[in-house]
Design a protein around this motif. Sequence first.
Motif, mmCIF file in Angstrom:
data_model
loop_
_atom_site.group_PDB
_atom_site.id
_atom_site.type_symbol
_atom_site.label_atom_id
_atom_site.label_comp_id
_atom_site.label_asym_id
_atom_site.label_seq_id
_atom_site.Cartn_x
_atom_site.Cartn_y
_atom_site.Cartn_z
ATOM 1 N N VAL A 141 0.853 -1.190 0.000
ATOM 2 C CA VAL A 141 0.000 0.000 0.000
ATOM 3 C C VAL A 141 0.893 1.245 0.000
ATOM 4 O O VAL A 141 1.668 1.451 0.947
ATOM 5 C CB VAL A 141 -0.936 0.026 1.224
ATOM 6 C CG1 VAL A 141 -1.829 1.264 1.186
ATOM 7 C CG2 VAL A 141 -1.772 -1.250 1.275
ATOM 8 N N PRO A 142 0.804 2.100 -1.040
ATOM 9 C CA PRO A 142 1.572 3.353 -1.031
ATOM 10 C C PRO A 142 0.861 4.401 -0.168
ATOM 11 O O PRO A 142 -0.335 4.639 -0.326
ATOM 12 C CB PRO A 142 1.602 3.758 -2.500
ATOM 13 C CG PRO A 142 0.369 3.136 -3.086
ATOM 14 C CD PRO A 142 0.104 1.877 -2.313
ATOM 15 N N ILE A 143 1.602 5.006 0.727
ATOM 16 C CA ILE A 143 1.032 6.002 1.647
ATOM 17 C C ILE A 143 1.802 7.305 1.479
ATOM 18 O O ILE A 143 3.019 7.345 1.680
ATOM 19 C CB ILE A 143 1.114 5.515 3.103
ATOM 20 C CG1 ILE A 143 0.314 4.216 3.262
ATOM 21 C CG2 ILE A 143 0.619 6.575 4.062
ATOM 22 C CD1 ILE A 143 0.470 3.591 4.626
ATOM 23 N N GLY A 144 1.114 8.367 1.105
ATOM 24 C CA GLY A 144 1.734 9.678 0.955
ATOM 25 C C GLY A 144 1.660 10.458 2.258
ATOM 26 O O GLY A 144 0.581 10.609 2.839
ATOM 27 N N LEU A 145 2.789 10.936 2.712
ATOM 28 C CA LEU A 145 2.859 11.693 3.953
ATOM 29 C C LEU A 145 3.249 13.138 3.668
ATOM 30 O O LEU A 145 4.236 13.399 2.964
ATOM 31 C CB LEU A 145 3.883 11.070 4.908
ATOM 32 C CG LEU A 145 3.650 9.611 5.318
ATOM 33 C CD1 LEU A 145 4.776 9.150 6.231
ATOM 34 C CD2 LEU A 145 2.308 9.456 6.003
ATOM 35 N N LYS A 146 2.481 14.076 4.226
ATOM 36 C CA LYS A 146 2.820 15.493 4.101
ATOM 37 C C LYS A 146 4.026 15.799 4.991
ATOM 38 O O LYS A 146 4.367 15.020 5.885
ATOM 39 C CB LYS A 146 1.616 16.345 4.500
ATOM 40 C CG LYS A 146 0.397 16.141 3.607
ATOM 41 C CD LYS A 146 -0.775 16.987 4.090
ATOM 42 C CE LYS A 146 -2.002 16.759 3.210
ATOM 43 N NZ LYS A 146 -3.177 17.558 3.692
ATOM 44 N N PRO A 147 4.685 16.934 4.761
ATOM 45 C CA PRO A 147 5.889 17.236 5.542
ATOM 46 C C PRO A 147 5.678 17.173 7.044
ATOM 47 O O PRO A 147 6.567 16.712 7.776
ATOM 48 C CB PRO A 147 6.246 18.656 5.090
ATOM 49 C CG PRO A 147 5.726 18.732 3.693
ATOM 50 C CD PRO A 147 4.453 17.928 3.697
ATOM 51 N N ASP A 148 4.496 17.590 7.542
ATOM 52 C CA ASP A 148 4.261 17.566 8.991
ATOM 53 C C ASP A 148 3.853 16.183 9.500
ATOM 54 O O ASP A 148 3.690 15.977 10.701
ATOM 55 C CB ASP A 148 3.200 18.592 9.377
ATOM 56 C CG ASP A 148 1.868 18.346 8.685
ATOM 57 O OD1 ASP A 148 1.833 17.570 7.708
ATOM 58 O OD2 ASP A 148 0.853 18.933 9.117
ATOM 59 N N GLN A 149 3.725 15.216 8.573
ATOM 60 C CA GLN A 149 3.378 13.847 8.968
ATOM 61 C C GLN A 149 4.565 12.889 8.874
ATOM 62 O O GLN A 149 4.466 11.741 9.309
ATOM 63 C CB GLN A 149 2.242 13.322 8.066
ATOM 64 C CG GLN A 149 0.952 14.113 8.188
ATOM 65 C CD GLN A 149 -0.081 13.681 7.170
ATOM 66 O OE1 GLN A 149 0.248 13.043 6.167
ATOM 67 N NE2 GLN A 149 -1.340 14.021 7.400
ATOM 68 N N VAL A 150 5.674 13.364 8.326
ATOM 69 C CA VAL A 150 6.856 12.512 8.161
ATOM 70 C C VAL A 150 7.616 12.436 9.486
ATOM 71 O O VAL A 150 7.948 13.472 10.071
ATOM 72 C CB VAL A 150 7.782 13.066 7.064
ATOM 73 C CG1 VAL A 150 9.023 12.195 6.928
ATOM 74 C CG2 VAL A 150 7.041 13.158 5.741
ATOM 75 N N PRO A 151 7.865 11.247 10.007
ATOM 76 C CA PRO A 151 8.597 11.138 11.262
ATOM 77 C C PRO A 151 10.020 11.675 11.124
ATOM 78 O O PRO A 151 10.625 11.616 10.051
ATOM 79 C CB PRO A 151 8.616 9.625 11.543
ATOM 80 C CG PRO A 151 7.532 9.053 10.680
ATOM 81 C CD PRO A 151 7.449 9.933 9.484
ATOM 82 N N ALA A 152 10.547 12.212 12.218
ATOM 83 C CA ALA A 152 11.935 12.678 12.213
ATOM 84 C C ALA A 152 12.898 11.504 12.103
ATOM 85 O O ALA A 152 13.987 11.625 11.550
ATOM 86 C CB ALA A 152 12.218 13.486 13.481
ATOM 87 N N THR A 153 12.477 10.362 12.631
ATOM 88 C CA THR A 153 13.280 9.145 12.512
ATOM 89 C C THR A 153 13.207 8.627 11.080
ATOM 90 O O THR A 153 12.126 8.555 10.485
ATOM 91 C CB THR A 153 12.770 8.057 13.467
ATOM 92 O OG1 THR A 153 12.816 8.560 14.805
ATOM 93 C CG2 THR A 153 13.608 6.804 13.366
ATOM 94 N N ALA A 154 14.359 8.299 10.518
ATOM 95 C CA ALA A 154 14.402 7.830 9.137
ATOM 96 C C ALA A 154 13.622 6.529 8.977
ATOM 97 O O ALA A 154 13.724 5.624 9.807
ATOM 98 C CB ALA A 154 15.852 7.635 8.702
ATOM 99 N N LEU A 155 12.864 6.453 7.906
ATOM 100 C CA LEU A 155 12.103 5.248 7.598
ATOM 101 C C LEU A 155 12.992 4.304 6.797
ATOM 102 O O LEU A 155 13.504 4.666 5.733
ATOM 103 C CB LEU A 155 10.848 5.596 6.796
ATOM 104 C CG LEU A 155 9.804 6.457 7.530
ATOM 105 C CD1 LEU A 155 8.741 6.953 6.563
ATOM 106 C CD2 LEU A 155 9.166 5.674 8.655
ATOM 107 N N VAL A 156 13.173 3.104 7.317
ATOM 108 C CA VAL A 156 14.066 2.135 6.675
ATOM 109 C C VAL A 156 13.293 0.857 6.384
ATOM 110 O O VAL A 156 12.309 0.538 7.065
ATOM 111 C CB VAL A 156 15.282 1.824 7.567
ATOM 112 C CG1 VAL A 156 16.135 3.065 7.756
ATOM 113 C CG2 VAL A 156 14.846 1.276 8.915
#
Length: 238
Positions: A141-156
Amino acid sequence: MSKTKERTSMPATSGPPSQLQVAGPVAPPRVSARRRRPGVIALSLALIAGGGAGVAVLLLQVGDRTPVVTVVRNVQVGQVLTEQDLGKASVALDPAVKAVRADDLKSVLGKRAAVELKPGSLLSPAQVTKDSLVKPGEQLVPIGLKPDQVPATALVPGQKVQLVHVPVQGAASADGDADKPDRAQETLTGRVVKASKAAPGTGIVVVDVATSAADGPKAAAWMSAGALRLVLDAPDGR
């Protein structure tokens, strides 16, 4: 009476005019020869021999090169490796470095990149996998995140996440009341497969999340309605 003329005679000169005296050759000063010490000579020979041995060792190390597989262009996580993605090089390889040998190049073709591969790097056996990152019984499932929804922790890749349903304000809740929030927040479990870089201008980050085949359509519907949020799980589920 004959007159005898008196002549005033100059003294006769015979031969060329006198020349300046030229000094004779100067004898060089005597230099006393130094006594050569056998110990100094032996030390000098030892240093020369040691230097030669060091150069020989260096030449042997430089000549001891191993043909390995290299990455020649960007390969994204989950992408199948082809001959165009890989190359060969001969390098002086440290025994602690694990790299795919050039003779084994064909063994990695058709496998998938377990991590993102960068050009100019050596290919390690741990960087490829024969398994699909989306396992049987799962959907992506592709999920688009806006800048204020992107976690500060890198997604790996492999990171566990929760897909949380957050109804849009004014939308109908589960029991049909528009302004009544759900009694229990609904969540789905998932796993990060890949995360893109922020899109220029919008800053949106697209995250591919693997979830169960039963939850995939629901997560896609939440995403379409703008009612989905992504939450990171603690490492190892803690």
